[in-house]
Design an enzyme around this catalytic site. Structure first.
Site, short mmCIF file in Angstrom:
data_model
loop_
_atom_site.label_atom_id
_atom_site.label_comp_id
_atom_site.label_asym_id
_atom_site.label_seq_id
_atom_site.Cartn_x
_atom_site.Cartn_y
_atom_site.Cartn_z
N GLY A 1 15.70 7.23 9.23
CA GLY A 1 17.04 7.73 8.95
C GLY A 1 17.12 8.58 7.69
O GLY A 1 17.76 9.62 7.67
N ASN B 1 27.21 0.55 7.66
CA ASN B 1 26.25 -0.55 7.66
C ASN B 1 26.78 -1.83 7.04
O ASN B 1 26.38 -2.92 7.41
CB ASN B 1 24.98 -0.10 6.94
CG ASN B 1 25.27 0.54 5.59
OD1 ASN B 1 26.22 1.29 5.43
ND2 ASN B 1 24.45 0.23 4.61
N HIS C 1 13.91 1.14 13.68
CA HIS C 1 13.84 -0.29 13.36
C HIS C 1 15.20 -0.98 13.37
O HIS C 1 15.27 -2.20 13.17
CB HIS C 1 13.13 -0.50 12.01
CG HIS C 1 13.94 -0.13 10.82
ND1 HIS C 1 14.52 -1.08 10.00
CD2 HIS C 1 14.28 1.07 10.30
CE1 HIS C 1 15.16 -0.46 9.03
NE2 HIS C 1 15.04 0.85 9.20
N CYS D 1 24.82 -8.29 -8.43
CA CYS D 1 23.87 -9.07 -9.20
C CYS D 1 22.59 -9.24 -8.41
O CYS D 1 21.52 -9.33 -8.97
CB CYS D 1 24.46 -10.42 -9.56
SG CYS D 1 24.00 -10.91 -11.20
N SER E 1 17.48 5.77 13.91
CA SER E 1 16.32 5.08 13.35
C SER E 1 15.80 4.02 14.32
O SER E 1 16.58 3.38 15.03
CB SER E 1 16.73 4.43 12.03
OG SER E 1 15.70 3.59 11.59
N THR F 1 0.64 14.80 11.56
CA THR F 1 0.10 14.20 12.78
C THR F 1 1.09 13.20 13.35
O THR F 1 1.70 12.43 12.61
CB THR F 1 -1.24 13.51 12.45
OG1 THR F 1 -2.11 14.47 11.89
CG2 THR F 1 -1.86 12.90 13.69
N GLN G 1 23.37 3.11 12.38
CA GLN G 1 23.87 1.78 12.75
C GLN G 1 24.57 1.79 14.11
O GLN G 1 24.84 0.74 14.68
CB GLN G 1 24.85 1.26 11.69
CG GLN G 1 24.22 0.93 10.36
CD GLN G 1 23.26 -0.26 10.41
OE1 GLN G 1 23.28 -1.05 11.35
NE2 GLN G 1 22.42 -0.38 9.41
#
Ligand code: FES
Lengths: 402, 202
Positions: free
Chosen positions: A72, A159, A209, A333, A207, A245, A187
């Site tokens: 992506g 997402n 995956h 965090c 994408s 390639t 997504q």
């Protein structure tokens, strides 16, 4: 006893589908370079073109309009860089005319950063605000759209909160203004129906995956006639638009994953949505004072983003992990900076709530029992963190979804 | 694969925080109170102390914070019991981090919170007992996000910090809001310390 593991972070990545995996293992025998003219090469090439067709089919696009990329981020960068070339002189400075780019405040960092880069080169970039549900404010969009607009780039589904944009409407306005239209559908493609002609987009990013295919492979749809320049220069692969390639195994796995995603699209929408709603309703019933972020109906069937006022995101995330539940947080965090999620901030959640938000993203493999387990496990964790919290009066917020 | 993101000690104190107050603070009568941090930044810490003859006899704390903040404050709360307030005041965050078996660099700032709340509580106690400024020495907060004071920066300077990066390494200053205000002030102080201590800036 093997600890129970429930993976509910499918928007981050998905496991490889077993059928895809089995196919890929067989595909390892296909070693020919798809650019070679001998039979091994031609065999590899033929298989690769089948995969291209499958990926195109997922979004209703002819195979020849699909370019394979590394994923992506590369697809999105390719679009921004191609249009930069269109609108710049040989020194890289923007030409007169169309030098404005419109995108949104809630895009993936690869779009935000591509846009920021073009801005640094002298392009004008508008980051459109979104409403409380995460929908682009069309009025604001109309205000900035003009004959100076070069590119409009709006993600199809977010997402973090799962909100689905009205891409067709946005694209029609863009086309009417003479601008190019791109959507990051990483997504969306494979989760909800996506058709490039219905959507009227010129570019679309995908994408592998995210749809149970391998990592490191993605695609870019480019409507014929839309500008395109290679991001990676080299050989003549992909009609000279993307050198390197061929990642044969990756591409074949992706093709299989796309084929399965298309076949299962209806069942996915139906079954996963049931689980998501079960989780939403269960949490709303069992955890007092929570908010669901995102659009109530125009939302990915698998995504549930919840704010837990009074409890901090990373603590919740790790508390869940210790109980075998793998989710994600928009809390800062967790990522090391103190900045809360830009998406939650853009929808007006506010830093205090954004810091206590968790994203559950579901997928194949999550069962009804898993959801029940999550619904049972979350309340005591939240109660505990709230009890030890300095936030004594947990802020009451209206629920946007019931 | 490691079963847990941080050290086992952090895990232990995160899952079993010591001296944490699960009830409202009114249920724990105390002699000193220190609250620090900012919900906007995503973490807040409350420290409540019972003190007798300048010795911390008991402690409770509450937090809205991440796992590292919870664990480090839990460790801190164990450390300070029975300690003289002066010694407690000078506990260094690095010592706590070491006790915890380390923290990732980007989580160090979380461990500073408990320490800041503790100092605030002790200052509060001193003020209440009519000894204002015994340890405080009129320090001013330079970085509001992390509660880093000029005293902290001066200490860092005396230990060899000679640049903004050094200050950051020593105190984590400026890793909060990103507004850069504390950086300007810190660089002014750096200049000042160079004057005071008669050293050249590197
Ligand atoms: S004041 Fe915010 S980082 Fe220092």
């Amino acid at each position: 006893m093997e600890k129970r593991r429930i993976y509910v972070d499918y928007n981050a990545t998905t496991p490889l589908n077993s059928e895809v995996k089995a196919g890929m293992i067989e595909d390892f025998e296909i070693y020919g370079n798809a650019s070679s003219m001998h039979s091994s090469g031609r065999h590899a090439h033929a298989r690769l073109e089948e995969a291209r067709k499958a990926v195109g089919d997922l979004i209703g696009a002819p195979a020849k309009t699909v370019i394979f990329t590394s994923g992506g981020s590369e697809s999105n960068n390719t679009v921004f860089q191609a249009l930069r070339r269109v609108a710049s002189d040989s020194s890289g400075k923007p030409l007169k005319g169309r030098t404005e780019i419109i995108t949104t405040a809630i895009e993936h960092p690869c779009v935000l950063n591509s846009a920021a880069y073009l801005k640094s080169l002298g392009f004008t970039v508008y980051f459109l605000p979104v409403d409380q549900y995460g929908k682009v404010k069309i009025d604001e969009y109309r205000k900035v759209l003009s004959e100076r607009t070069l590119l409009v780039s709006v993600m199809m589904a977010n997402n973090e909160i799962g909100t689905i944009q009205d891409i067709r409407e946005i694209a029609e306005l863009a086309k009417a203004a003479g601008a190019w239209m791109h959507t990051d559908a990483v997504q969306a493609a494979g989760k909800i129906p996506v058709n490039v002609d219905d959507l009227k987009v010129d570019y679309l990013t995908m994408s592998g995956h995210k749809i149970y295919g391998p990592k490191g492979i993605g695609a870019l749809y480019v409507r014929s006639g839309a500008p395109l320049f290679p991001l990676i220069h080299g050989g003549h692969q992909e009609d000279g638009f993307r050198a390197g390639t061929y990642n044969n195994i990756g591409i074949l796995g992706y093709g299989k994953a796309a084929e399965l995603a298309k076949k299962n699209l209806e069942a996915y929408g139906r079954d996963i949505r049931v689980l998501r709603n079960q989780l939403r309703d269960g949490l709303l019933a069992k955890v007092p004072n929570i908010t669901i972020n995102g659009h109530p109906t125009d939302v990915l069937p698998n995504t549930l983003n919840v704010s837990f006022p009074g409890a901090e995101g990373e603590s919740i995330l790790l508390g869940l992990d210790l109980n075998g539940i793998e989710a994600s947080t928009g809390s800062a965090c967790a990522s090391g900076s103190l900045e809360p999620s830009h998406v939650l901030m853009a929808v007006g959640v506010g830093p205090e709530l954004a810091h206590g938000s968790i994203r559950f993203s579901l997928g194949w493999g999550v069962t009804k029992e898993d959801i029940e387990y999550i619904i049972d496990t979350v309340p005591p964790i939240i109660a505990r963190f709230r009890a030890m919290s300095t936030v004594s009066s947990v802020p009451t917020v209206p629920s946007v979804q019931s | 694969m490691p079963e847990w993101l941080y050290s086992d000690t952090v895990k232990d104190h995160f899952t079993n925080p010591r001296n944490v107050l699960m009830e409202d603070e009114s249920t724990y009568p105390h002699d000193a109170r220190g609250l620090t941090g900012n919900l906007i930044c995503g973490d807040q810490m409350l420290m409540l102390l019972r003190i007798k003859d300048d010795i911390i006899t008991d402690v409770r704390w509450k937090t809205y914070g991440c796992a590292s903040a919870i664990a480090s404050t839990s460790v801190l709360s164990e450390t300070i019991k029975g300690m003289n307030i002066k010694d407690a005041y000078t506990i260094k965050p690095e010592d706590l981090v070491e006790k915890m078996g380390g923290l990732p660099a980007n989580k160090i700032h979380c461990s500073v919170l408990g320490d800041k709340a503790l100092r605030k509580a002790i200052d509060d106690y001193l003020a209440k007992t009519g000894r204002p400024g015994l340890f405080k020495e009129a320090s001013t907060v330079i970085c509001t996000c992390l509660g880093i004071t000029d005293k902290d920066l001066e200490n860092a300077y005396l230990k060899g910090a000679r640049s903004w990066e050094d200050f950051q390494a020593a105190t984590k200053i400026g890793t909060g809001c990103g507004k850069g205000e504390c950086k300007t002030k810190a660089l002014e102080l750096l200049h000042e310390y160079a004057h005071i201590y008669g050293e050249k800036q590197a």
